[in-house]
Write a protein that holds these residues in place. Sequence first.
Motif, PDB file in Angstrom:
ATOM      1  N   VAL A   4     -51.810  13.281  -2.815  1.00 16.97           N
ATOM      2  CA  VAL A   4     -51.521  14.688  -1.547  1.00 16.97           C
ATOM      3  C   VAL A   4     -52.018  14.735  -0.503  1.00 16.97           C
ATOM      4  N   HIS A   5     -51.615  14.573   0.611  1.00 17.75           N
ATOM      5  CA  HIS A   5     -51.758  15.084   2.277  1.00 17.75           C
ATOM      6  C   HIS A   5     -51.790  16.444   1.652  1.00 17.75           C
ATOM      7  N   LEU A   6     -52.711  16.855   2.625  1.00 17.16           N
ATOM      8  CA  LEU A   6     -53.365  19.284   2.679  1.00 17.16           C
ATOM      9  C   LEU A   6     -53.609  19.148   3.956  1.00 17.16           C
ATOM     10  N   HIS A   7     -53.744  20.079   4.776  1.00 17.85           N
ATOM     11  CA  HIS A   7     -53.435  20.368   6.446  1.00 17.85           C
ATOM     12  C   HIS A   7     -54.338  21.854   6.242  1.00 17.85           C
ATOM     13  N   ARG A   8     -54.842  22.141   5.125  1.00 19.57           N
ATOM     14  CA  ARG A   8     -55.846  23.607   5.043  1.00 19.57           C
ATOM     15  C   ARG A   8     -56.215  23.751   3.398  1.00 19.57           C
ATOM     16  N   LEU A   9     -57.265  24.295   3.124  1.00 19.67           N
ATOM     17  CA  LEU A   9     -57.508  24.805   1.518  1.00 19.67           C
ATOM     18  C   LEU A   9     -56.129  25.615   0.862  1.00 19.67           C
ATOM     19  N   PRO A  10     -56.671  25.990  -0.089  1.00 22.38           N
ATOM     20  CA  PRO A  10     -55.482  26.840  -0.007  1.00 22.38           C
ATOM     21  C   PRO A  10     -55.757  28.013  -0.753  1.00 22.38           C
ATOM     22  N   SER A  11     -55.573  29.142  -0.897  1.00 21.87           N
ATOM     23  CA  SER A  11     -56.916  30.318  -1.182  1.00 21.87           C
ATOM     24  C   SER A  11     -55.364  30.705  -2.711  1.00 21.87           C
ATOM     25  N   GLY A  12     -56.321  31.148  -3.110  1.00 23.56           N
ATOM     26  CA  GLY A  12     -55.729  32.889  -4.653  1.00 23.56           C
ATOM     27  C   GLY A  12     -55.641  31.175  -5.597  1.00 23.56           C
ATOM     28  N   SER A  13     -54.700  32.108  -6.725  1.00 15.52           N
ATOM     29  CA  SER A  13     -55.165  31.576  -8.413  1.00 15.52           C
ATOM     30  C   SER A  13     -53.455  31.315  -8.453  1.00 15.52           C
ATOM     31  N   LEU A  71     -58.988  23.468  -4.687  1.00 14.38           N
ATOM     32  CA  LEU A  71     -58.421  21.912  -5.113  1.00 14.38           C
ATOM     33  C   LEU A  71     -58.598  21.355  -5.927  1.00 14.38           C
ATOM     34  N   GLN A  72     -59.908  22.114  -7.442  1.00 13.46           N
ATOM     35  CA  GLN A  72     -59.067  21.944  -8.596  1.00 13.46           C
ATOM     36  C   GLN A  72     -57.717  22.052  -9.065  1.00 13.46           C
ATOM     37  N   ARG A  73     -57.494  23.209  -8.680  1.00 14.25           N
ATOM     38  CA  ARG A  73     -56.377  24.362  -9.503  1.00 14.25           C
ATOM     39  C   ARG A  73     -55.046  23.366  -8.368  1.00 14.25           C
ATOM     40  N   LEU A  74     -55.233  23.519  -7.533  1.00 12.73           N
ATOM     41  CA  LEU A  74     -53.914  22.473  -6.643  1.00 12.73           C
ATOM     42  C   LEU A  74     -54.254  21.056  -7.843  1.00 12.73           C
ATOM     43  N   PHE A  75     -55.008  20.597  -7.608  1.00 12.90           N
ATOM     44  CA  PHE A  75     -54.671  19.126  -8.529  1.00 12.90           C
ATOM     45  C   PHE A  75     -54.102  19.589  -9.816  1.00 12.90           C
ATOM     46  N   ALA A  76     -54.310  20.654 -10.371  1.00 11.88           N
ATOM     47  CA  ALA A  76     -54.527  20.519 -11.692  1.00 11.88           C
ATOM     48  C   ALA A  76     -52.857  20.678 -12.142  1.00 11.88           C
ATOM     49  N   MET A  77     -52.253  21.212 -11.042  1.00 13.41           N
ATOM     50  CA  MET A  77     -50.723  21.051 -11.499  1.00 13.41           C
ATOM     51  C   MET A  77     -49.739  20.521 -10.190  1.00 13.41           C
ATOM     52  N   VAL A 105     -60.685  15.122  -8.762  1.00 11.42           N
ATOM     53  CA  VAL A 105     -61.158  15.482  -7.761  1.00 11.42           C
ATOM     54  C   VAL A 105     -62.771  16.305  -7.388  1.00 11.42           C
ATOM     55  N   ARG A 106     -62.847  16.761  -8.485  1.00 10.09           N
ATOM     56  CA  ARG A 106     -63.602  17.804  -8.640  1.00 10.09           C
ATOM     57  C   ARG A 106     -65.439  16.915  -9.000  1.00 10.09           C
ATOM     58  N   ALA A 107     -65.230  15.308  -9.188  1.00  8.93           N
ATOM     59  CA  ALA A 107     -66.023  14.673  -8.710  1.00  8.93           C
ATOM     60  C   ALA A 107     -66.071  14.414  -7.175  1.00  8.93           C
TER      61      ALA A 107
END
Length: 262
Positions: free
Chosen positions: A212-221, A181-187, A44-46
């Motif tokens: 993974v389907h997304l409807h918005r970006l996550p926030s927070g750790s 998004l990187q944090r999300l895909f790490a878990m 995802v980072r790439a």
Amino acid sequence: MPTDREPGAFYLARGQDRYRPTKHTAGPWDPNAQHFGPPSALLVRALEDLPTDRERQLARVTVEILGPAPLAELTVRARVERPGRSVELLAAELAADGRTVARATAWRITASDTAAVAAGAAEPIPLPADSTAAWPPGFHGGYIDAMEWRVVAGGLDRPGPATVWVRQRVALVEGERPTSLQRLFAMADSGSGVSNRLDPRQWLFINSELTVHLHRLPSGSWTGMEADTIIGPSGLGTASTRLYDASGQIGTGAQALLVRTR
């Protein structure tokens, strides 16, 4: 291979799209193979690094797992597979020792203002002040210890659905702050693990992909997971996960599972 003194990151950048994994990437089944959370985040980072001429967002990412990711140097490359003004298809590959171990595809969509009509997302789930998460006997440390786990419902050490919050204790790449998004895909690849229904000492339940389907970006750790696994009668299974931040649902995850006795 990782050394005895490990930095606080899953990977060390080695230049020219090369990364060395640390012991924090080791999965629970085999200390010599990575949990696929960190490799998914690296893909995802790439994808996020691909240039764009307007505000765009990843709407769907699928990671196809082609084989184990060893604790050896990885090469990651990404490209725009099919450009478009409103919607474009991206692709990335992860290789070790000249062998492709995973491929990712993603739809990247041009952003627009739909805040006035946003609807349908699940309500927030509670975040416990503190909790102790126990894992089944025989699970190795590595990735599990590199993440902080808090249980809301169910349990990681007993079968069935579970609701948990997860937070990274280490960076994705040394010296970098991971994106949301990187944090999300790490878990996100942990959905099948937290909701497993079988004794891992007697059964294998291995996912061949993560979507993974997304409807918005996550926030927070912190990322919340509300996960459940269905096991069919002929060696197939599906793990389905609702994904959350503190404000509510941000998307959904799914994993196809191979299920068989050890």
